[in-house]
Design a protein around this motif. Sequence first.
Motif, PDB file in Angstrom:
ATOM      1  N   PRO A 271     -53.169  22.174   3.835  1.00  0.00           N
ATOM      2  CA  PRO A 271     -51.609  22.450   4.094  1.00  0.00           C
ATOM      3  C   PRO A 271     -51.786  24.036   4.288  1.00  0.00           C
ATOM      4  CG  PRO A 271     -51.637  20.857   2.531  1.00  0.00           C
ATOM      5  CD  PRO A 271     -53.056  21.204   2.720  1.00  0.00           C
ATOM      6  N   GLY A 272     -51.149  24.555   5.126  1.00  0.00           N
ATOM      7  CA  GLY A 272     -51.296  26.178   5.209  1.00  0.00           C
ATOM      8  C   GLY A 272     -52.317  26.809   5.770  1.00  0.00           C
ATOM      9  N   CYS A 273     -53.553  25.923   6.233  1.00  0.00           N
ATOM     10  CA  CYS A 273     -54.763  26.399   6.637  1.00  0.00           C
ATOM     11  C   CYS A 273     -55.022  26.606   7.934  1.00  0.00           C
ATOM     12  CB  CYS A 273     -55.975  25.771   6.018  1.00  0.00           C
ATOM     13  SG  CYS A 273     -55.964  26.102   4.050  1.00  0.00           S
ATOM     14  N   GLU A 274     -55.635  27.679   8.418  1.00  0.00           N
ATOM     15  CA  GLU A 274     -55.821  27.572  10.032  1.00  0.00           C
ATOM     16  C   GLU A 274     -57.342  27.756  10.288  1.00  0.00           C
ATOM     17  OE1 GLU A 274     -53.621  30.487  11.485  1.00  0.00           O
ATOM     18  OE2 GLU A 274     -51.712  29.748  11.291  1.00  0.00           O
ATOM     19  N   SER A 275     -58.343  27.779   9.419  1.00  0.00           N
ATOM     20  CA  SER A 275     -59.660  27.522   9.466  1.00  0.00           C
ATOM     21  C   SER A 275     -60.051  26.629   8.399  1.00  0.00           C
ATOM     22  CB  SER A 275     -60.260  29.025   9.210  1.00  0.00           C
ATOM     23  OG  SER A 275     -59.996  29.264   7.851  1.00  0.00           O
ATOM     24  N   TRP A 276     -61.597  26.207   8.768  1.00  0.00           N
ATOM     25  CA  TRP A 276     -62.186  25.370   7.781  1.00  0.00           C
ATOM     26  C   TRP A 276     -62.632  26.048   6.545  1.00  0.00           C
ATOM     27  CZ3 TRP A 276     -60.923  21.136   9.771  1.00  0.00           C
ATOM     28  CH2 TRP A 276     -60.776  21.079  11.131  1.00  0.00           C
ATOM     29  N   VAL A 277     -62.904  27.506   6.775  1.00  0.00           N
ATOM     30  CA  VAL A 277     -63.031  28.240   5.488  1.00  0.00           C
ATOM     31  C   VAL A 277     -62.160  28.040   4.465  1.00  0.00           C
ATOM     32  CG1 VAL A 277     -63.722  30.470   4.305  1.00  0.00           C
ATOM     33  CG2 VAL A 277     -64.812  30.024   6.670  1.00  0.00           C
ATOM     34  N   CYS A 278     -60.652  28.247   5.116  1.00  0.00           N
ATOM     35  CA  CYS A 278     -59.458  28.131   4.286  1.00  0.00           C
ATOM     36  C   CYS A 278     -59.427  26.684   3.518  1.00  0.00           C
ATOM     37  CB  CYS A 278     -58.100  28.422   5.047  1.00  0.00           C
ATOM     38  SG  CYS A 278     -56.646  28.120   4.285  1.00  0.00           S
ATOM     39  N   SER A 279     -59.565  25.719   4.105  1.00  0.00           N
ATOM     40  CA  SER A 279     -59.749  24.556   3.696  1.00  0.00           C
ATOM     41  C   SER A 279     -60.898  24.275   2.494  1.00  0.00           C
ATOM     42  CB  SER A 279     -59.727  23.327   4.841  1.00  0.00           C
ATOM     43  OG  SER A 279     -58.917  23.208   5.774  1.00  0.00           O
ATOM     44  N   HIS A 280     -61.952  24.929   2.755  1.00  0.00           N
ATOM     45  CA  HIS A 280     -63.077  24.736   2.037  1.00  0.00           C
ATOM     46  C   HIS A 280     -62.542  25.525   0.601  1.00  0.00           C
ATOM     47  CE1 HIS A 280     -67.067  24.429   0.447  1.00  0.00           C
ATOM     48  NE2 HIS A 280     -67.326  25.639   0.443  1.00  0.00           N
ATOM     49  N   MET A 281     -61.805  26.624   0.682  1.00  0.00           N
ATOM     50  CA  MET A 281     -61.451  27.241  -0.729  1.00  0.00           C
ATOM     51  C   MET A 281     -59.874  26.560  -1.163  1.00  0.00           C
ATOM     52  SD  MET A 281     -61.805  31.238   0.421  1.00  0.00           S
ATOM     53  CE  MET A 281     -61.201  31.190   1.941  1.00  0.00           C
ATOM     54  N   TYR A 282     -59.499  25.700  -0.396  1.00  0.00           N
ATOM     55  CA  TYR A 282     -58.428  25.520  -0.998  1.00  0.00           C
ATOM     56  C   TYR A 282     -58.296  24.494  -2.465  1.00  0.00           C
ATOM     57  CZ  TYR A 282     -53.574  22.911  -0.670  1.00  0.00           C
ATOM     58  OH  TYR A 282     -52.321  22.457  -1.011  1.00  0.00           O
ATOM     59  N   PRO A 283     -59.093  23.848  -2.605  1.00  0.00           N
ATOM     60  CA  PRO A 283     -59.188  23.085  -3.833  1.00  0.00           C
ATOM     61  C   PRO A 283     -59.562  23.966  -5.012  1.00  0.00           C
ATOM     62  CG  PRO A 283     -61.218  22.300  -2.626  1.00  0.00           C
ATOM     63  CD  PRO A 283     -60.338  23.255  -1.788  1.00  0.00           C
ATOM     64  N   PHE A 284     -60.197  24.881  -4.789  1.00  0.00           N
ATOM     65  CA  PHE A 284     -60.537  26.200  -5.774  1.00  0.00           C
ATOM     66  C   PHE A 284     -59.088  26.549  -6.217  1.00  0.00           C
ATOM     67  CE2 PHE A 284     -60.490  30.701  -6.660  1.00  0.00           C
ATOM     68  CZ  PHE A 284     -61.495  30.518  -7.815  1.00  0.00           C
TER      69      PHE A 284
END
Length: 360
Positions: A271-284
């Motif tokens: 949610p709220g992410c526009e890149s795979w890097v963002c999704s990778h950081m999301y659970p942190f």
Amino acid sequence: MILGWKIILVLSLCTLCRALSVEQVQQKNIEILTEYFNKGWKEFCDAPVDEGVMSLYNGINPSDTTIHVLTINNQSVELPIRALSEIRDFDINPNRKTLLYVNGFYTDESYFSIQAHLHMLQARRRDLNVIVVNFAKDVQQLYYALRHHLTLHGYFISKILSVLVGNGIDPKDITLAGHSVGANAAALGASIYTTEHMHSYSTFSIIDQLIAIDPCSYICDSHDIFVRRNVSSRVVVIHGEGNLFGVREPLGTIDIYPNGIGFYPKRRMQPGCESWVCSHMYPFLLFMESLVERVPITAVKCESWMQFKDGQCNYTDTIDIGINYPVTAKGLYFCITQAQPPFTLKEDGLEYRSRNSILK
């Protein structure tokens, strides 16, 4: 003949005049690494950088790894890795649970600072011994960690564990945690520690828990993923992205899939992410919210994401993201979270809603 040598000399000098300076080459290296990082681990590992020039700068040697601990007066102290035996001299209390966090992920300061989140965690959770090991505070260190140093970083982690246990910390009270590359280094460290101590004459106990936050799926020339169920008594994997950076398959005693991302090979983002890097950081960020803000982010056991969507889960078996999990918890867990903090939807996070209303 003399004229010929003069021509060659002039041409050589002109070539040198056109050559980039060391500083310019290094700047180009950083630009290349930043560009290739967004393409995925394999492309990042194969980035066409000048390692000779990179080696002239601080940060790429394993000895540049740092340890962050707190004083009794709540002051953060940064120690070089060679001073790992000194961590016993800081605010480490055997009566507390201990969290050893391994940072192995570079983020641009303009996005958000992982280091700032970890500092908040240390400062606010004084009920825990929080020790941060930082071996990738910039993109250059991340590159060298993946290509050359991960085994050595795992060795560092095992030695820190030995220091803690040798100074009265019970292995049953230790949680190892790490994100991305750091998750693999933490898992490797736990494995090395177990191997080195299991045959010792002293009382030995395996490290209680590993929390692997979206462990990286590719370690350059090696296809080994060090996060495995047997590296500690409990292994919790919090997934975030399963296309370029994170591991899709279940690896732990407990595998948590916020928003179902990564469970199926669908190219969806958090949610709220526009890149795979963002999704990778999301659970942190979810992990930090649960620990720093002490906000419960609850997940429910379910056999699959489809069953979660259909409401066919075991709603008597729920867990909260964090460092405390029931001894009976095992298997796959799912939840819905929001795009912005507070990320938790509390009990509503156990019910699937349409992507249009929640997952944005």
